[in-house]
Design an enzyme around this catalytic site. Structure first.
Site, PDB file in Angstrom:
ATOM      1  N   ASP A  38       0.768  -1.260   0.004  1.00 46.44           N
ATOM      2  CA  ASP A  38      -0.003  -0.124  -0.096  1.00 46.44           C
ATOM      3  C   ASP A  38       1.005   1.260  -0.185  1.00 46.44           C
ATOM      4  O   ASP A  38       1.961   1.316   0.184  1.00 46.44           O
ATOM      5  CB  ASP A  38      -0.889   0.004   1.238  1.00 46.44           C
ATOM      6  N   LYS A  60      -3.814   2.939  -3.251  1.00 43.78           N
ATOM      7  CA  LYS A  60      -4.797   3.729  -3.721  1.00 43.78           C
ATOM      8  C   LYS A  60      -4.426   5.118  -3.224  1.00 43.78           C
ATOM      9  O   LYS A  60      -4.164   5.511  -1.897  1.00 43.78           O
ATOM     10  CB  LYS A  60      -6.219   3.654  -3.235  1.00 43.78           C
ATOM     11  N   MET A 174      -9.531   8.477   9.351  1.00 48.60           N
ATOM     12  CA  MET A 174      -9.660   8.976   8.144  1.00 48.60           C
ATOM     13  C   MET A 174     -11.041  10.138   8.143  1.00 48.60           C
ATOM     14  O   MET A 174     -11.938  10.143   7.492  1.00 48.60           O
ATOM     15  CB  MET A 174     -10.621   7.852   6.998  1.00 48.60           C
TER      16      MET A 174
HETATM   17  N1  SAH Z   1      -4.970  -0.641   8.742  1.00 46.02           N
HETATM   18  C1  SAH Z   1      -4.684   0.794   9.206  1.00 46.02           C
HETATM   19  C2  SAH Z   1      -5.733   2.109   8.838  1.00 46.02           C
HETATM   20  C3  SAH Z   1      -6.080   2.100   7.376  1.00 46.02           C
HETATM   21  S1  SAH Z   1      -6.820   3.388   6.940  1.00 46.02           S
HETATM   22  C4  SAH Z   1      -4.357   1.066  10.590  1.00 46.02           C
HETATM   23  O1  SAH Z   1      -4.561  -0.319  11.306  1.00 46.02           O
HETATM   24  O2  SAH Z   1      -3.729   1.566  11.099  1.00 46.02           O
HETATM   25  C5  SAH Z   1      -5.925   4.845   6.904  1.00 46.02           C
HETATM   26  C6  SAH Z   1      -6.278   5.698   8.140  1.00 46.02           C
HETATM   27  O3  SAH Z   1      -5.421   5.365   9.039  1.00 46.02           O
HETATM   28  C7  SAH Z   1      -5.484   7.060   7.772  1.00 46.02           C
HETATM   29  O4  SAH Z   1      -6.664   8.119   7.266  1.00 46.02           O
HETATM   30  C8  SAH Z   1      -5.604   7.550   9.099  1.00 46.02           C
HETATM   31  O5  SAH Z   1      -6.661   7.791   9.797  1.00 46.02           O
HETATM   32  C9  SAH Z   1      -4.980   6.437  10.012  1.00 46.02           C
HETATM   33  N2  SAH Z   1      -3.406   6.447   9.980  1.00 46.02           N
HETATM   34  C10 SAH Z   1      -2.583   5.415   9.380  1.00 46.02           C
HETATM   35  N3  SAH Z   1      -1.348   5.591   9.737  1.00 46.02           N
HETATM   36  C11 SAH Z   1      -1.303   6.557  10.525  1.00 46.02           C
HETATM   37  C12 SAH Z   1      -0.416   7.315  11.084  1.00 46.02           C
HETATM   38  N4  SAH Z   1       1.185   6.997  11.062  1.00 46.02           N
HETATM   39  N5  SAH Z   1      -0.514   8.418  12.075  1.00 46.02           N
HETATM   40  C13 SAH Z   1      -1.932   8.815  11.950  1.00 46.02           C
HETATM   41  N6  SAH Z   1      -2.921   8.148  11.461  1.00 46.02           N
HETATM   42  C14 SAH Z   1      -2.742   7.162  10.708  1.00 46.02           C
END
Ligand code: SAH
Length: 247
Positions: A38, A60, A174
Site C-alpha cells: 500500500d 490507492k 480517515m
Molecule cells: N489499517 C490501518 C488503517 C488504514 S485506514 C491501521 O490499522 O492503522 C488509513 C487511516 O489510518 C488514515 O486515514 C489515518 O486515519 C490512519 N493512519 C494510518 N497511519 C497513521 C499514522 N502514522 N498516523 C496517524 N494516522 C494514521
C-alpha cells in the site's frame, strides 16, 4: 514462519516507524517472492526484500487514478496462481479499515491459502505516541474505532451518533476533513463539548505532529495547525492524563 509457494500473507506493517512491524512480518518480507504494498507503509521495510523479489506499489492515492479493489485482488491471485509466495503489505493492522477482509475472501474463493499477520494499528499507536492510553482504569473502560467517511468522502449517514456520544474513548480514522461535522453531531447527541480531544498526524514517523483541544475546539485547532492526513483523532478523558508539557 517461512513463506510457502502459492500462499498469500496479509501483513500489517504497523503505524509508520519501520521497527514497529512484527518479527513474523519482517521475516516474510525478507523471504517472499512477491511484495504488493500500500501507499502508507514505511518504505524502508522494502530494503529487506530479496534482490530478486517482485515489488509493486498498488496503493490507492486519493484523487488520483488508482487500481480498483478488483484489480488488486486479481494481481494477488495471479501471483499466487503462479506458485509464488505473496506478501501483501498494509499499514497498521490489515483488518482495521484496510480492506484486508475483502482480500482474504478473494483468496478463499479462489482456494488460495491466506495467512493474516497482525500489525500495530494506528488507532491505538497514534494516541500512544503522545502517551495517551485508549483505556484507563475508572475513566475509560471501552473504546470504539470508527471511520466517519464513506467511499466517496462523505460523512457516513449510518453512524449512530447517539450511541457514539456515550462511548468513553472514541477514535476516528480517515476523519480529518469532516471533523467539524463529526464533532458537532457528537455534541448535539449529548457528548460534553469540554471532553478532551487530540489529533495526531503521521504518528511514529519523523513527520509526526499533534494538537490537543476539546471536542468543541478540535476541528478548528486541526485547521489552524495545518494538520494533514494521515491522522487519528481521539476524544476521551484519557487525553489529558499525561503531562503533555513534560520533556
Ligand atoms: N489499517 C490501518 C488503517 C488504514 S485506514 C491501521 O490499522 O492503522 C488509513 C487511516 O489510518 C488514515 O486515514 C489515518 O486515519 C490512519 N493512519 C494510518 N497511519 C497513521 C499514522 N502514522 N498516523 C496517524 N494516522 C494514521
Amino acid at each position: 514462519m517461512n513463506p510457502q509457494p502459492g500462499t498469500v500473507y496479509l501483513v500489517g506493517t504497523g503505524p509508520g516507524a519501520p521497527d514497529l512491524i512484527t518479527l513474523r512480518g519482517l521475516n516474510l518480507i525478507k523471504q517472499s517472492d512477491v511484495i504488493l504494498h500500500d501507499r502508507l507503509i514505511p518504505t524502508e521495510l522494502l530494503n529487506h526484500a530479496r534482490p530478486d523479489a517482485i515489488i509493486t506499489n498498488i496503493g490507492k492515492t486519493p484523487n488520483q487514478p488508482s487500481p480498483t479493489q478488483g484489480d488488486i485482488n486479481a494481481l494477488i491471485l495471479e501471483h499466487a496462481h503462479a506458485n509464488r509466495s505473496v506478501v501483501r503489505l498494509k499499514g497498521g493492522d490489515p483488518f482495521v479499515f484496510g480492506r484486508g477482509g475483502e482480500e482474504m475472501l478473494a483468496c478463499q474463493t479462489a482456494n488460495i491459502p491466506c495467512i493474516i499477520v497482525p500489525g500495530v494499528t494506528s488507532a491505538i499507536a497514534a494516541p500512544a505516541s503522545i502517551n495517551v492510553p485508549v483505556t484507563h482504569r475508572q475513566i475509560a473502560r471501552s473504546f470504539t474505532v470508527i471511520t466517519a467517511t464513506t467511499r466517496d468522502g462523505q460523512l457516513d449517514e449510518n453512524l449512530d451518533f447517539t450511541a457514539l456520544a456515550k462511548i468513553d474513548t472514541l477514535i476516528i480514522l480517515m476523519g480529518t476533513h469532516n471533523l467539524a461535522e463529526i464533532t458537532t453531531r457528537l455534541i448535539t447527541a449529548g457528548r460534553n463539548p469540554q471532553t478532551p480531544a487530540a489529533c495526531i498526524a503521521s504518528a511514529t514517523t519523523l513527520h509526526q505532529r499533534h494538537v490537543i483541544a476539546t471536542l468543541e475546539t478540535i476541528a478548528t485547532a486541526v485547521d489552524n495547525a495545518n494538520i494533514h492526513p494521515p491522522a487519528v483523532t481521539i476524544i476521551s478523558p484519557t487525553v489529558t492524563l499525561p503531562d503533555h508539557h513534560a520533556p
